[in-house]
Design an enzyme around this catalytic site. Sequence first.
Site, PDB file in Angstrom:
ATOM      1  N   TYR A  90       0.853  -1.192   0.000  1.00  0.00           N
ATOM      2  CA  TYR A  90       0.000   0.000   0.000  1.00  0.00           C
ATOM      3  C   TYR A  90       0.889   1.243   0.000  1.00  0.00           C
ATOM      4  O   TYR A  90       1.996   1.227   0.534  1.00  0.00           O
ATOM      5  CB  TYR A  90      -0.908   0.009   1.232  1.00  0.00           C
ATOM      6  CG  TYR A  90      -2.033  -0.998   1.171  1.00  0.00           C
ATOM      7  CD1 TYR A  90      -1.779  -2.355   1.365  1.00  0.00           C
ATOM      8  CD2 TYR A  90      -3.336  -0.612   0.911  1.00  0.00           C
ATOM      9  CE1 TYR A  90      -2.802  -3.292   1.315  1.00  0.00           C
ATOM     10  CE2 TYR A  90      -4.371  -1.540   0.865  1.00  0.00           C
ATOM     11  CZ  TYR A  90      -4.101  -2.878   1.062  1.00  0.00           C
ATOM     12  OH  TYR A  90      -5.124  -3.796   1.007  1.00  0.00           O
ATOM     13  N   GLU A  91       0.379   2.309  -0.566  1.00  0.00           N
ATOM     14  CA  GLU A  91       1.217   3.498  -0.747  1.00  0.00           C
ATOM     15  C   GLU A  91       1.620   4.150   0.569  1.00  0.00           C
ATOM     16  O   GLU A  91       2.525   4.970   0.611  1.00  0.00           O
ATOM     17  CB  GLU A  91       0.519   4.511  -1.660  1.00  0.00           C
ATOM     18  CG  GLU A  91      -0.760   5.072  -1.084  1.00  0.00           C
ATOM     19  CD  GLU A  91      -1.612   5.788  -2.130  1.00  0.00           C
ATOM     20  OE1 GLU A  91      -1.400   5.590  -3.329  1.00  0.00           O
ATOM     21  OE2 GLU A  91      -2.510   6.542  -1.720  1.00  0.00           O
ATOM     22  N   SER A  92       0.980   3.755   1.657  1.00  0.00           N
ATOM     23  CA  SER A  92       1.365   4.276   2.972  1.00  0.00           C
ATOM     24  C   SER A  92       2.733   3.757   3.410  1.00  0.00           C
ATOM     25  O   SER A  92       3.220   4.137   4.473  1.00  0.00           O
ATOM     26  CB  SER A  92       0.319   3.888   4.014  1.00  0.00           C
ATOM     27  OG  SER A  92       0.068   2.497   3.966  1.00  0.00           O
ATOM     28  N   GLY A  93       3.351   2.897   2.631  1.00  0.00           N
ATOM     29  CA  GLY A  93       4.690   2.417   2.962  1.00  0.00           C
ATOM     30  C   GLY A  93       4.703   1.008   3.531  1.00  0.00           C
ATOM     31  O   GLY A  93       5.758   0.487   3.867  1.00  0.00           O
TER      32      GLY A  93
END
Lengths: 272, 272, 262, 262
Positions: free
Chosen positions: C56-59
């Site tokens: 996920y783009e949240s890392g």
Amino acid sequence: MAEILSLHDAVARYVEDGATVAMEGFTHLIPFAAGQEIIRQGRRELTLIRMTPDLIYDQLIGAGCAKKVIFSWGGNPGVGSLHRLRDAVEKGWPRKIEILEHSHAAMACAFEAGAAGLPLAVLRGYVGSELPNVNDQIKFIDCPFTGERLAAVPSVRPDVSIVHAQKADRAGNVLVEGIVGVQKEAVLAARHSIVTVEEIVDDLDTHPNACVIPGWAIDAIAVAEKGALPSYAHGYYARDNRFYREWDAIARDRDAFTKWIDENVMNVGGNA
Amino acid sequence: MAEILSLHDAVARYVEDGATVAMEGFTHLIPFAAGQEIIRQGRRELTLIRMTPDLIYDQLIGAGCAKKVIFSWGGNPGVGSLHRLRDAVEKGWPRKIEILEHSHAAMACAFEAGAAGLPLAVLRGYVGSELPNVNDQIKFIDCPFTGERLAAVPSVRPDVSIVHAQKADRAGNVLVEGIVGVQKEAVLAARHSIVTVEEIVDDLDTHPNACVIPGWAIDAIAVAEKGALPSYAHGYYARDNRFYREWDAIARDRDAFTKWIDENVMNVGGNA
Amino acid sequence: MSPEEKTLDYTAGEMMTVTAARALVNGMTCFVGIGLPSEAANLARLTHAPDVVLIYESGTLQTKPDVLPLSIGDGELCESALTTVSVPEMFRYWLQGGKVDVGFLGTAQIDRFANLNTTLIGDYQAPKVRLPGGGGAPEIATNAGEVFITLKHSPRAFVRDVDFITTLGFGRDGKGRDGVPSIGQGPTRVISDLCVMKPDSATKELTVVSLHPGVTRADVVEATGWAIRFADELEITPAPRGEELEILRGLKARTERAHAGQ
Amino acid sequence: MSPEEKTLDYTAGEMMTVTAARALVNGMTCFVGIGLPSEAANLARLTHAPDVVLIYESGTLQTKPDVLPLSIGDGELCESALTTVSVPEMFRYWLQGGKVDVGFLGTAQIDRFANLNTTLIGDYQAPKVRLPGGGGAPEIATNAGEVFITLKHSPRAFVRDVDFITTLGFGRDGKGRDGVPSIGQGPTRVISDLCVMKPDSATKELTVVSLHPGVTRADVVEATGWAIRFADELEITPAPRGEELEILRGLKARTERAHAGQ
């Protein structure tokens, strides 16, 4: 997906004659066992990339594996020269090698850019330095917003990167801890990667933001216990500073060096 | 060197009318308490930078603090629109705001470049997107090594950045753990920085490669317990997903919003 | 299809999610968008693809949430991840660095060349409807190996030409990726609640390759804003299996409870 | 100077290290080069500047080693650091990002405009002596707020013009920093075992501002490869104090033991 191989097989599979190889580890976790396996397997014509060639490349250069070295600081840290590097550059023994030299900042950025899949790194660097006069891979670009002139270097994208780490789990996920250098960047920037580890464990047992390289971003894992000696592995063993000092005398003399390689590298089984 | 201040004093000292402010926290650790303190202090004409404006900027925009918002995804995550952002953009209430929009990749790189002291970030981005048609801050450069066309955006360098973190020690060193987003980059990129924390402790009690921001890289630390609610603080409290859903109805209606701000922001003491 | 499966009750939404989930191959590395893609990707992980790697783009790298995240950065994602990196690192090393096999995206609008619009309806300076914006999609769509897209069918969602190309499919003329270095294949399939579409190999125009059970060509034509084509060998999408539905419903029920919790 | 201090025995090397250490102000952020700078910086930390922040290029931030590192990345540095970051982050966020007040460097050669050569003696294509290379210095020298340099005096080390400018002082003509955006002040002092030099405010040529006790002008002239100038108001460097010598000797003894250990 990382495959767990013997060090012999990992090197045999991924390090080819003529390859561009980055073996990283900033003072810490230098993959000496893997370097010596490359010497044992007699690889030739390698382009070797490393910020600090250190003893590991001094050994590879002296053993005749390298045709070119890309680096940013080529000394024996705290001791003096890398005599095999110097002998190759100054006298062409055992063969003439080409060198391409950068600053640390530029190489660190070049590894970062390689990991980031970019063709170049941009930095505020080389201002007033004469390194751009002798390295045609240092160019300059103008910032389209401010007009500032900034340095640009090609990213590092090796055929194969090799790093050493503390441990891997059975799925090949690797934990690197302590001075992490550019190890993760080296692995991610390369077409193929080998990670040697002190041990394989059931559980990495770490914290949410640890430097963990997932197994699916690595080609091969090989166990190489004490594989970073004479450098060190945080949490496992200390740097053998005495050996770093002793290396000065060994490497200063071609015969002493050859004898050392024969006795300590060629005529031992390695970690296979 | 970080000074430990009340949230009131930290905001009063570092957030001026007309300032460019980045309040970061990627879903996690959003500095809501600080945002509401800015509303209470009646700051105006702010340029607000944030990858995801989220409820925090919806509140600031609805309260009339912003003249411009720079962002890359302006929704209520998993719920729908940010109605105050939309009302300002579409209908000019309570005032017309200017927007400048990027992609996440570009903004993340722009924060990174800001922390790195560079004027620009370079990325392989915006290929085929029409965002460059409506954002004149997106330009393209040619790689001097490969000729590849790459996107360039100006780095983010705010007047002040505000982030929330789990804890600080008495010297003002801050630990950020979990989803770390671009918080460290925001702090390092800014001229001044405020970090609100859940608590101040004697010892951060952490691991060698933790995301720790040294106190000397921060201007002010302010304790704001539960200061990230309705977002969350890993290890302290969970995201109030119900409030994120409820916000939709509150923010959809100007009167309901104003009443909410009056009751929950203006007429409370804050963390001062 | 076996008789007992035929009699299963399921919604069009479930059909869509199950079909989207099946598109993921075990072991793939998938950059997951929030909403429908997240639901599908986690269903895949809980069914046929236990080793699918979700990013996920949240890392959060290689995350295995027990309940679906409401936001892209819920605590659950970090707690169940192999590790969590900074957002710049996520976009630079993992996405742009070429480590993502498939980007899985939702969208507000899609056009016949699979271009996505999540920016706005109407004119940029005077929008009729302001949408959230690009987020991670513009670079996911170009830097991932390929892209899957999932959204519900309607004439407002499936338009001939998007009002704004937030995220490249194949461009206004289908040639938007031609000759671009280091670009992914782009959208290779679009899964709606009515059918599965793929880009025509020559023109890149989205073409229906499979109709969901009970859906007619007319249903699709009516719900699509351009004269959509159908493949010569049009298939019927296999219906959801009982196990898939059970797991999907369990996941959604757990999620519902978790999000109502606080 | 009090009488009992006057009678202290100390070496020229100790004089140099103590003087270099004194240049650091408590609370400064110092990017430390290996060798003499590291010795001086840690002496400062253990004497008058307990809150000096020491940063090494290995990524160790705010480190407090009990013994001097042999390499720039000894385990001791990480174990005693506030935190350790990657090397790209170190050079990008902390050095280039403008967080370093002073860069403390050694060198093989220095010229009258404080340019440093650590690359080679002779011609680049056919070097007489190949030196280690640039390392961190080229960007430390330009991105740190100012630069301190420490090395032993000799005509081979202090040359009129370096064979190669690895690291910018003030360029071949003293004007190398003029008009360059975002550049630090450059070398503000050079500390040798004979004296302290500073760049002339107009010409940027290194000028002796202080002679160490017992050193004559002739000693410096003889050990310098160009006709070095002396400040009008030439000072005598204060001799080391007993406490400084004691702490320095303790540090070196601990270091010696630690490095011989294995």
